[in-house]
Design a protein around this motif. Structure first.
Motif, PDB file in Angstrom:
ATOM      1  N   UNK A 135       0.818  -1.224   0.000  1.00  0.00           N
ATOM      2  CA  UNK A 135       0.000   0.000   0.000  1.00  0.00           C
ATOM      3  C   UNK A 135       0.837   1.253   0.000  1.00  0.00           C
ATOM      4  N   UNK A 136       1.835   1.298   0.880  1.00  0.00           N
ATOM      5  CA  UNK A 136       2.705   2.482   0.925  1.00  0.00           C
ATOM      6  C   UNK A 136       3.529   2.613  -0.344  1.00  0.00           C
ATOM      7  N   UNK A 137       3.928   1.446  -0.923  1.00  0.00           N
ATOM      8  CA  UNK A 137       4.681   1.482  -2.179  1.00  0.00           C
ATOM      9  C   UNK A 137       3.818   2.016  -3.311  1.00  0.00           C
ATOM     10  N   UNK A 138       2.538   1.613  -3.321  1.00  0.00           N
ATOM     11  CA  UNK A 138       1.622   2.097  -4.350  1.00  0.00           C
ATOM     12  C   UNK A 138       1.394   3.591  -4.220  1.00  0.00           C
ATOM     13  N   UNK A 139       1.250   4.048  -2.957  1.00  0.00           N
ATOM     14  CA  UNK A 139       1.082   5.487  -2.727  1.00  0.00           C
ATOM     15  C   UNK A 139       2.305   6.278  -3.133  1.00  0.00           C
ATOM     16  N   UNK A 140       3.496   5.736  -2.812  1.00  0.00           N
ATOM     17  CA  UNK A 140       4.731   6.407  -3.213  1.00  0.00           C
ATOM     18  C   UNK A 140       4.894   6.434  -4.715  1.00  0.00           C
ATOM     19  N   UNK A 141       4.484   5.331  -5.380  1.00  0.00           N
ATOM     20  CA  UNK A 141       4.549   5.290  -6.844  1.00  0.00           C
ATOM     21  C   UNK A 141       3.620   6.318  -7.467  1.00  0.00           C
ATOM     22  N   UNK A 142       2.415   6.453  -6.872  1.00  0.00           N
ATOM     23  CA  UNK A 142       1.457   7.443  -7.394  1.00  0.00           C
ATOM     24  C   UNK A 142       2.009   8.855  -7.248  1.00  0.00           C
ATOM     25  N   UNK A 143       2.594   9.158  -6.080  1.00  0.00           N
ATOM     26  CA  UNK A 143       3.169  10.492  -5.867  1.00  0.00           C
ATOM     27  C   UNK A 143       4.343  10.746  -6.810  1.00  0.00           C
ATOM     28  N   UNK A 144       5.182   9.726  -6.992  1.00  0.00           N
ATOM     29  CA  UNK A 144       6.326   9.889  -7.889  1.00  0.00           C
ATOM     30  C   UNK A 144       5.865  10.100  -9.328  1.00  0.00           C
ATOM     31  N   UNK A 145       4.817   9.358  -9.743  1.00  0.00           N
ATOM     32  CA  UNK A 145       4.288   9.508 -11.101  1.00  0.00           C
ATOM     33  C   UNK A 145       3.701  10.900 -11.310  1.00  0.00           C
ATOM     34  N   UNK A 146       2.948  11.377 -10.293  1.00  0.00           N
ATOM     35  CA  UNK A 146       2.357  12.717 -10.381  1.00  0.00           C
ATOM     36  C   UNK A 146       3.446  13.780 -10.473  1.00  0.00           C
ATOM     37  N   UNK A 147       4.494  13.646  -9.640  1.00  0.00           N
ATOM     38  CA  UNK A 147       5.602  14.606  -9.682  1.00  0.00           C
ATOM     39  C   UNK A 147       6.342  14.546 -11.010  1.00  0.00           C
ATOM     40  N   UNK A 148       6.464  13.331 -11.574  1.00  0.00           N
ATOM     41  CA  UNK A 148       7.151  13.163 -12.855  1.00  0.00           C
ATOM     42  C   UNK A 148       6.407  13.889 -13.976  1.00  0.00           C
ATOM     43  N   UNK A 149       5.083  13.678 -14.050  1.00  0.00           N
ATOM     44  CA  UNK A 149       4.305  14.317 -15.114  1.00  0.00           C
ATOM     45  C   UNK A 149       4.224  15.835 -14.914  1.00  0.00           C
ATOM     46  N   UNK A 150       4.183  16.278 -13.645  1.00  0.00           N
ATOM     47  CA  UNK A 150       4.217  17.724 -13.381  1.00  0.00           C
ATOM     48  C   UNK A 150       5.528  18.324 -13.855  1.00  0.00           C
ATOM     49  N   UNK A 151       6.632  17.625 -13.557  1.00  0.00           N
ATOM     50  CA  UNK A 151       7.933  18.093 -14.023  1.00  0.00           C
ATOM     51  C   UNK A 151       8.047  18.080 -15.536  1.00  0.00           C
ATOM     52  N   UNK A 152       7.448  17.067 -16.194  1.00  0.00           N
ATOM     53  CA  UNK A 152       7.480  16.994 -17.656  1.00  0.00           C
ATOM     54  C   UNK A 152       6.733  18.171 -18.286  1.00  0.00           C
ATOM     55  N   UNK A 153       5.538  18.469 -17.747  1.00  0.00           N
ATOM     56  CA  UNK A 153       4.754  19.594 -18.281  1.00  0.00           C
ATOM     57  C   UNK A 153       5.514  20.901 -18.087  1.00  0.00           C
ATOM     58  N   UNK A 154       6.083  21.082 -16.886  1.00  0.00           N
ATOM     59  CA  UNK A 154       6.866  22.296 -16.614  1.00  0.00           C
ATOM     60  C   UNK A 154       8.062  22.396 -17.548  1.00  0.00           C
ATOM     61  N   UNK A 155       8.709  21.259 -17.803  1.00  0.00           N
ATOM     62  CA  UNK A 155       9.874  21.239 -18.686  1.00  0.00           C
ATOM     63  C   UNK A 155       9.503  21.670 -20.105  1.00  0.00           C
ATOM     64  N   UNK A 156       8.370  21.160 -20.616  1.00  0.00           N
ATOM     65  CA  UNK A 156       7.943  21.531 -21.967  1.00  0.00           C
ATOM     66  C   UNK A 156       7.577  23.018 -22.049  1.00  0.00           C
ATOM     67  N   UNK A 157       7.008  23.561 -20.967  1.00  0.00           N
ATOM     68  CA  UNK A 157       6.694  24.997 -20.942  1.00  0.00           C
ATOM     69  C   UNK A 157       7.980  25.817 -20.998  1.00  0.00           C
ATOM     70  N   UNK A 158       8.975  25.427 -20.179  1.00  0.00           N
ATOM     71  CA  UNK A 158      10.273  26.123 -20.205  1.00  0.00           C
ATOM     72  C   UNK A 158      10.916  26.042 -21.585  1.00  0.00           C
ATOM     73  N   UNK A 159      10.837  24.847 -22.179  1.00  0.00           N
ATOM     74  CA  UNK A 159      11.441  24.640 -23.493  1.00  0.00           C
ATOM     75  C   UNK A 159      10.793  25.540 -24.539  1.00  0.00           C
ATOM     76  N   UNK A 160       9.482  25.624 -24.498  1.00  0.00           N
ATOM     77  CA  UNK A 160       8.735  26.469 -25.431  1.00  0.00           C
ATOM     78  C   UNK A 160       9.150  27.935 -25.266  1.00  0.00           C
TER      79      UNK A 160
END
Length: 368
Positions: A135-160
């Motif tokens: 359960x804790x691993x699943x929660x940590x994976x969800x948080x890491x995935x959310x942070x990853x996609x947030x960072x990806x979106x931010x990265x594409x905005x910076x790149x643009x």
């Protein structure tokens, strides 16, 4: 020789504040740094679109869309390979748990750390621990995935933003230069851009070549999903020194756990050793070349510092940033000793310096 304790204090204080800033602002600086390097690569594509009569904003959008298509294609391919290997991965996990249990029991039997340690009970405890931590691993994976996609979106905005405002950014940085050194300062900015572009584009070409070489070798040996393991190992090679070893360890372990014969994992290990030998001696010098031009000591130091400050992202980013820092230091006389410490030429020419010193001493004795 006089030592200025005031200057030393200010230098150490500046370094401490810089490290604190890098740690505290890493959520902003990591996507910004990745976006900067990727913008260096996309800049020629953006420039080509503009030559075809496409507007600045649309050209930037199309350049980033092309990058997203390439990344999305790679993710789709690897996801399909991982799904196809799902049963094998499950069996791999069970075998790894059993092997770990046998190893712990063997060590305890010879060293006697814990009394009455039974294999079945230990295996049961390990399964219970994995179940409780799921359960804790699943929660940590969800948080890491959310942070990853947030960072990806931010990265594409910076790149643009980097692409559409590149001229304005260059003009703004040019204001830091005195009027009589405008051309020299502009050449420095251009060289910084070329260092980042050549390094990252060279690494991408190297990853493709290594990926196909690893995959074909694994396919010949008989490993399941050779392209998954081959390109995964090649992608990890972007992390200097450590990535290549880590990338080879994963398929070797998989071959060891999924095949009864020791010949298969041994063949995989020999394959990656041979590919690494060719890459370090022939491919990397030809493809990446002198785009980084950082000596081994500075590269390892940047790797350690990057890992301590930004983790895996720092291990990838700090090496090209060290090369860019060398370019800046070469243009300013007070910082030129730092450029010599980072660069490679000062260490390669050690024998020439010794010969020069010997020649001068010989001429001095002859004159006397």
């Amino acid at each position: 020789m006089k030592v200025s304790f005031q200057n030393a204090f200010f230098t150490l204080a500046f370094i401490a504040l810089l490290i604190a800033f890098l740690v505290l602002a890493k959520s902003i600086l990591i996507p910004l740094g990745i976006a900067l390097l990727l913008a260096f690569i996309l800049f020629p594509v953006h420039k080509k679109f503009m030559k075809w009569g496409i507007g600045n904003i649309l050209a930037a959008f199309l350049s980033i869309l092309l990058l997203i298509i390439i990344i999305g294609g790679g993710i789709t391919f690897f996801s399909a390979e991982i799904i196809a290997l799902s049963d094998e991965i499950s069996n791999f996990g069970k075998k790894l748990t059993t092997l770990s249990t046998d190893l712990i029991v063997f060590v305890n039997k010879n060293i006697s750390l814990v009394d009455d340690l039974e294999k079945d009970q230990l295996l049961k405890d390990l399964k219970s621990w994995f179940k409780d931590s799921a359960g804790s691993l699943l929660g940590g994976t969800f948080n890491s995935t959310a942070n990853f996609f947030t960072g990806m979106i931010t990265m594409f905005i910076y790149m643009f933003l980097f692409l559409i405002y590149h001229k304005g950014l260059v003009r703004a940085f040019m204001k830091f230069s005195p009027a009589e050194q405008k051309k020299q300062f502009f050449n420095m900015l251009k060289e910084i851009q070329q260092v980042g572009q050549k390094y990252l584009s060279g690494m991408l070409i190297l990853i493709v070549i290594l990926g196909f070489a690893n995959s074909i070798g694994l396919w010949i040996i008989g490993i399941d999903s050779p392209f998954l393991f081959g390109f995964l190992a090649a992608s990890l090679s972007i992390i200097p020194y450590i990535g290549t070893t880590l990338g080879a360890t994963i398929p070797v372990l998989y071959a060891f756990m999924s095949h009864d014969s020791l010949f298969i994992p041994l063949a995989v290990a020999i394959l990656f050793w041979a590919v690494q030998l060719i890459e370090s001696n022939f491919l990397s010098p030809k493809i990446v070349g002198n785009s980084v031009n950082v000596n081994a000591f500075a590269a390892i130091l940047s790797l350690i510092i990057g890992a301590s400050i930004w983790g895996v992202a720092g291990m990838v980013l700090f090496l090209p940033f060290a090369a860019m820092l060398k370019v800046i230091c070469e243009e300013y006389e007070p910082l030129q000793p730092l450029a010599l410490l980072i660069g490679n030429a000062n260490f390669q020419d050690g024998d020439d310096h010794k010969k020069g010193l010997y020649k001068r001493l010989k001429e001095k004795f002859k004159s006397n």
